[in-house]
Design a protein around this motif. Structure first.
Motif, PDB file in Angstrom:
ATOM      1  N   ALA A 127       0.855  -1.185   0.000  1.00  0.00           N
ATOM      2  CA  ALA A 127       0.000   0.000   0.000  1.00  0.00           C
ATOM      3  C   ALA A 127       0.893   1.237   0.000  1.00  0.00           C
ATOM      4  CB  ALA A 127      -0.885  -0.012   1.241  1.00  0.00           C
ATOM      5  N   ALA A 154       9.156   6.676  15.989  1.00  0.00           N
ATOM      6  CA  ALA A 154       8.040   7.504  15.491  1.00  0.00           C
ATOM      7  C   ALA A 154       7.177   7.952  16.673  1.00  0.00           C
ATOM      8  CB  ALA A 154       7.215   6.723  14.483  1.00  0.00           C
ATOM      9  N   GLU A 155       6.675   9.160  16.590  1.00  0.00           N
ATOM     10  CA  GLU A 155       5.932   9.735  17.714  1.00  0.00           C
ATOM     11  C   GLU A 155       4.516   9.182  17.852  1.00  0.00           C
ATOM     12  OE1 GLU A 155       7.697  11.498  15.525  1.00  0.00           O
ATOM     13  OE2 GLU A 155       9.174  12.591  16.713  1.00  0.00           O
ATOM     14  N   TRP A 174      14.619  12.696  13.629  1.00  0.00           N
ATOM     15  CA  TRP A 174      14.112  11.566  14.392  1.00  0.00           C
ATOM     16  C   TRP A 174      14.611  11.689  15.834  1.00  0.00           C
ATOM     17  CZ3 TRP A 174      10.661   8.252  12.335  1.00  0.00           C
ATOM     18  CH2 TRP A 174      10.520   8.250  10.950  1.00  0.00           C
ATOM     19  N   LEU A 177      -4.784  -1.267   7.183  1.00  0.00           N
ATOM     20  CA  LEU A 177      -5.228  -0.534   8.363  1.00  0.00           C
ATOM     21  C   LEU A 177      -6.242   0.486   7.846  1.00  0.00           C
ATOM     22  CD1 LEU A 177      -5.019   0.505  11.289  1.00  0.00           C
ATOM     23  CD2 LEU A 177      -2.981   1.786  10.593  1.00  0.00           C
ATOM     24  N   ILE A 229       6.576  17.274   5.358  1.00  0.00           N
ATOM     25  CA  ILE A 229       6.381  15.833   5.596  1.00  0.00           C
ATOM     26  C   ILE A 229       5.010  15.592   6.224  1.00  0.00           C
ATOM     27  CG2 ILE A 229       7.221  13.919   7.031  1.00  0.00           C
ATOM     28  CD1 ILE A 229      10.050  15.409   6.465  1.00  0.00           C
ATOM     29  N   GLY A 258       8.860  15.115  11.784  1.00  0.00           N
ATOM     30  CA  GLY A 258       9.564  15.740  10.663  1.00  0.00           C
ATOM     31  C   GLY A 258       9.324  17.237  10.563  1.00  0.00           C
ATOM     32  N   HIS A 274      -0.952  13.936   8.733  1.00  0.00           N
ATOM     33  CA  HIS A 274      -0.473  14.442  10.030  1.00  0.00           C
ATOM     34  C   HIS A 274      -0.960  15.873  10.269  1.00  0.00           C
ATOM     35  CE1 HIS A 274       1.975  10.948  10.244  1.00  0.00           C
ATOM     36  NE2 HIS A 274       2.921  11.348   9.424  1.00  0.00           N
ATOM     37  N   ALA A 332       0.701   5.218   0.946  1.00  0.00           N
ATOM     38  CA  ALA A 332      -0.110   6.283   1.559  1.00  0.00           C
ATOM     39  C   ALA A 332       0.580   7.617   1.255  1.00  0.00           C
ATOM     40  CB  ALA A 332      -0.278   6.014   3.049  1.00  0.00           C
ATOM     41  N   GLY A 333       1.258   8.222   2.245  1.00  0.00           N
ATOM     42  CA  GLY A 333       1.952   9.491   1.973  1.00  0.00           C
ATOM     43  C   GLY A 333       3.257   9.318   1.226  1.00  0.00           C
ATOM     44  N   GLY A 334       3.791   8.096   1.230  1.00  0.00           N
ATOM     45  CA  GLY A 334       5.038   7.802   0.521  1.00  0.00           C
ATOM     46  C   GLY A 334       6.284   8.337   1.211  1.00  0.00           C
ATOM     47  N   GLN A 335       6.139   8.912   2.404  1.00  0.00           N
ATOM     48  CA  GLN A 335       7.278   9.562   3.063  1.00  0.00           C
ATOM     49  C   GLN A 335       8.276   8.561   3.656  1.00  0.00           C
ATOM     50  OE1 GLN A 335       7.679  13.112   2.970  1.00  0.00           O
ATOM     51  NE2 GLN A 335       6.224  12.497   1.398  1.00  0.00           N
ATOM     52  N   SER A 336       7.849   7.340   3.858  1.00  0.00           N
ATOM     53  CA  SER A 336       8.776   6.286   4.298  1.00  0.00           C
ATOM     54  C   SER A 336       8.981   5.264   3.189  1.00  0.00           C
ATOM     55  CB  SER A 336       8.227   5.582   5.553  1.00  0.00           C
ATOM     56  OG  SER A 336       8.162   6.490   6.611  1.00  0.00           O
ATOM     57  N   LEU A 337       7.897   4.882   2.520  1.00  0.00           N
ATOM     58  CA  LEU A 337       7.991   3.817   1.514  1.00  0.00           C
ATOM     59  C   LEU A 337       8.838   4.233   0.308  1.00  0.00           C
ATOM     60  CD1 LEU A 337       7.184   1.015   0.604  1.00  0.00           C
ATOM     61  CD2 LEU A 337       5.033   1.955  -0.287  1.00  0.00           C
ATOM     62  N   GLY A 357       2.521  12.899   4.830  1.00  0.00           N
ATOM     63  CA  GLY A 357       2.510  11.665   5.629  1.00  0.00           C
ATOM     64  C   GLY A 357       1.164  11.446   6.298  1.00  0.00           C
ATOM     65  N   THR A 358       0.799  10.196   6.470  1.00  0.00           N
ATOM     66  CA  THR A 358      -0.516   9.861   7.040  1.00  0.00           C
ATOM     67  C   THR A 358      -0.362   9.164   8.393  1.00  0.00           C
ATOM     68  OG1 THR A 358      -0.589   7.661   6.046  1.00  0.00           O
ATOM     69  CG2 THR A 358      -1.399   9.497   4.683  1.00  0.00           C
TER      70      THR A 358
HETATM   71  C1  LIG Z   1      12.991  13.659   6.143  1.00  0.00           C
HETATM   72  C2  LIG Z   1      11.950  12.852   6.891  1.00  0.00           C
HETATM   73  C3  LIG Z   1      11.826  13.021   8.273  1.00  0.00           C
HETATM   74  C4  LIG Z   1      10.874  12.294   8.964  1.00  0.00           C
HETATM   75  N1  LIG Z   1      10.785  12.474  10.319  1.00  0.00           N
HETATM   76  C5  LIG Z   1       9.888  11.778  11.012  1.00  0.00           C
HETATM   77  C6  LIG Z   1       9.770  11.933  12.434  1.00  0.00           C
HETATM   78  O1  LIG Z   1      10.472  12.725  13.057  1.00  0.00           O
HETATM   79  N2  LIG Z   1       8.855  11.171  13.079  1.00  0.00           N
HETATM   80  C7  LIG Z   1       8.048  10.275  12.409  1.00  0.00           C
HETATM   81  O2  LIG Z   1       7.235   9.607  13.051  1.00  0.00           O
HETATM   82  N3  LIG Z   1       8.123  10.113  11.085  1.00  0.00           N
HETATM   83  C8  LIG Z   1       9.014  10.841  10.375  1.00  0.00           C
HETATM   84  N4  LIG Z   1       9.090  10.670   9.017  1.00  0.00           N
HETATM   85  C9  LIG Z   1       8.217   9.652   8.367  1.00  0.00           C
HETATM   86  C10 LIG Z   1       6.835  10.224   8.076  1.00  0.00           C
HETATM   87  O3  LIG Z   1       6.116  10.503   9.241  1.00  0.00           O
HETATM   88  C11 LIG Z   1       5.981   9.248   7.290  1.00  0.00           C
HETATM   89  O4  LIG Z   1       4.878   9.992   6.889  1.00  0.00           O
HETATM   90  C12 LIG Z   1       5.453   8.024   7.981  1.00  0.00           C
HETATM   91  O5  LIG Z   1       6.469   7.291   8.613  1.00  0.00           O
HETATM   92  C13 LIG Z   1       4.802   7.083   6.974  1.00  0.00           C
HETATM   93  O6  LIG Z   1       3.610   7.598   6.562  1.00  0.00           O
HETATM   94  P1  LIG Z   1       3.223   7.660   5.028  1.00  0.00           P
HETATM   95  O7  LIG Z   1       1.792   8.010   4.969  1.00  0.00           O
HETATM   96  O8  LIG Z   1       4.174   8.535   4.310  1.00  0.00           O
HETATM   97  O9  LIG Z   1       3.374   6.118   4.602  1.00  0.00           O
HETATM   98  P2  LIG Z   1       4.087   5.369   3.333  1.00  0.00           P
HETATM   99  O10 LIG Z   1       5.475   5.874   3.234  1.00  0.00           O
HETATM  100  O11 LIG Z   1       3.201   5.594   2.144  1.00  0.00           O
HETATM  101  O12 LIG Z   1       3.982   3.921   3.832  1.00  0.00           O
HETATM  102  C14 LIG Z   1       4.769   3.444   4.904  1.00  0.00           C
HETATM  103  C15 LIG Z   1       4.491   1.956   5.126  1.00  0.00           C
HETATM  104  O13 LIG Z   1       3.173   1.770   5.637  1.00  0.00           O
HETATM  105  C16 LIG Z   1       2.387   0.944   4.761  1.00  0.00           C
HETATM  106  N5  LIG Z   1       1.040   1.504   4.794  1.00  0.00           N
HETATM  107  C17 LIG Z   1       0.696   2.810   4.637  1.00  0.00           C
HETATM  108  N6  LIG Z   1      -0.613   2.967   4.837  1.00  0.00           N
HETATM  109  C18 LIG Z   1      -1.125   1.743   5.124  1.00  0.00           C
HETATM  110  C19 LIG Z   1      -2.429   1.269   5.447  1.00  0.00           C
HETATM  111  N7  LIG Z   1      -3.485   2.092   5.545  1.00  0.00           N
HETATM  112  N8  LIG Z   1      -2.590  -0.061   5.686  1.00  0.00           N
HETATM  113  C20 LIG Z   1      -1.529  -0.891   5.615  1.00  0.00           C
HETATM  114  N9  LIG Z   1      -0.268  -0.506   5.340  1.00  0.00           N
HETATM  115  C21 LIG Z   1      -0.076   0.805   5.094  1.00  0.00           C
HETATM  116  C22 LIG Z   1       3.078   1.026   3.405  1.00  0.00           C
HETATM  117  O14 LIG Z   1       2.816  -0.116   2.620  1.00  0.00           O
HETATM  118  C23 LIG Z   1       4.538   1.120   3.839  1.00  0.00           C
HETATM  119  O15 LIG Z   1       5.028  -0.158   4.165  1.00  0.00           O
HETATM  120  C24 LIG Z   1      10.021  11.377   8.285  1.00  0.00           C
HETATM  121  C25 LIG Z   1      10.118  11.216   6.898  1.00  0.00           C
HETATM  122  C26 LIG Z   1      11.069  11.943   6.203  1.00  0.00           C
HETATM  123  C27 LIG Z   1      11.158  11.765   4.706  1.00  0.00           C
END
Ligand SMILES: Cc1cc2nc3c(=O)[nH]c(=O)nc-3n(C[C@H](O)[C@H](O)[C@H](O)COP(=O)(O)OP(=O)(O)OC[C@H]3O[C@@H](n4cnc5c(N)ncnc54)[C@H](O)[C@@H]3O)c2cc1C
Length: 264
Positions: free
Chosen positions: A27, A120-121, A190, A164, A103, A99, A75, A29-34, A107-108
């Motif tokens: 999946a 993660a918080e 982080w 989720l 972000i 972040g 977020h 979502a926000g793509g910020q980790s994936l 991010g979601t």
């Molecule tokens: C520079 C930088 C700094 C950051 N600093 C922090 C920080 O200080 N604290 C913090 O907590 N985070 C931080 N992040 C991460 C950020 O919060 C991400 O948004 C978060 O970790 C993942 O959310 P996302 O929506 O981007 O998920 P994605 O990157 O899209 O997905 C992350 C993972 O979750 C899975 N996934 C997503 N949604 C679902 C769903 N609904 N059901 C099942 N699986 C799912 C995906 O398949 C993947 O494996 C940072 C990111 C960056 C790039």
């Protein structure tokens, strides 16, 4: 770096998304980790199932006294919500540390929890709030409490064919005060250590960030707080769960600060 080739699907409903999820897909979502992980080729899903166009997955609403957060809620939406600020302030206190604003705009909440980074918080705050995670697959749905949802470093109870869909947060106990305190080398980085606290006349929740592979509940410290122990004693009991002596001292001071901020 560029990701390995992958197929892409943008379903419009949860059922359509679930029909596409299997061992070889992920999946998005926000793509910020994936996306960074894929760029480093640490993940090579054959297909991305984009959740961003799925109807009805991004919401914040109160139902029967509980807060319901749709998985793709950003977020920033949580940070700006008047309902959250009024009735679940711990989420606002925690999400502001995630972040930078860019972000938090992408991010979601669901992504943060599904990714399950131990620093993660949101997982820490949600554990302190006794949140429950609503999961769906083609086979049905189930509800998993926080201690069972967060299994280990980057590992949750989610199966490859599950999404989720919602996070349910119970109402805070009467008279509860909350605080979220962390230490990061620079703001937006982080965190190295942190803590979420909820304190009320007959209730205490103290959950540590960076103290283990999942949010770590300081049960002994919570019991001492409910029994009326002083903040220094409660902080020392919580910090005793941390192995590294330097981090233990840091955690003790963060817990002390959080308890004081929560007015204890
Ligand atoms: C520079 C930088 C700094 C950051 N600093 C922090 C920080 O200080 N604290 C913090 O907590 N985070 C931080 N992040 C991460 C950020 O919060 C991400 O948004 C978060 O970790 C993942 O959310 P996302 O929506 O981007 O998920 P994605 O990157 O899209 O997905 C992350 C993972 O979750 C899975 N996934 C997503 N949604 C679902 C769903 N609904 N059901 C099942 N699986 C799912 C995906 O398949 C993947 O494996 C940072 C990111 C960056 C790039």
């Amino acid at each position: 770096m560029k990701p390995a080739p992958f197929a892409y699907a943008a379903p419009r409903t949860v059922d359509a998304a679930l029909a596409l999820l299997d061992d070889d897909s992920k999946a998005l979502a926000g793509g910020q980790s994936l996306v960074p992980i894929m760029n480093f080729r640490l993940a090579r899903p054959a297909r991305l199932v984009d959740l961003n166009r799925v109807d009805g997955l991004a919401y914040l609403r109160r139902r029967a006294g509980t807060l319901r957060i749709g998985a793709t809620t950003r977020h920033l939406t949580v940070e700006r919500s008047a309902l959250v600020a009024r009735a679940w302030p711990l989420l606002r206190q925690a999400v502001r540390h995630v972040g930078h604003p860019q972000i938090r705009a992408r991010g979601t909440i669901g992504g943060s929890c599904a990714h399950a980074d131990p620093t993660a918080e949101l997982p820490v705050a949600l554990a302190a709030l006794d949140a429950r995670f609503h999961l769906r697959s083609r086979a049905g749905s189930r509800v998993v409490p926080a201690p069972e949802f967060f299994v280990s470093h980057l590992t949750t109870a989610l199966r490859a064919d599950e999404l989720l869909v919602e996070i349910e947060v119970p109402a805070l106990p009467e008279g509860a005060r909350t605080a979220f305190v962390e230490y990061a080398r620079t703001h937006g980085d982080w965190a190295l250590a942190g803590v979420a606290v909820v304190v009320a006349p007959q209730h205490a929740a103290i959950v540590l960030l960076g103290a283990g592979p999942t949010p770590v509940r300081a049960a002994e410290a919570e019991a001492a707080a409910v029994a009326g122990a002083g903040n220094a004693e409660v902080a020392a009991l919580a910090a005793a769960l941390v192995r590294d002596p330097w981090k233990r001292a840091l955690t003790s001071s963060l817990v002390g600060r959080a308890l004081a901020e929560a007015g204890r």
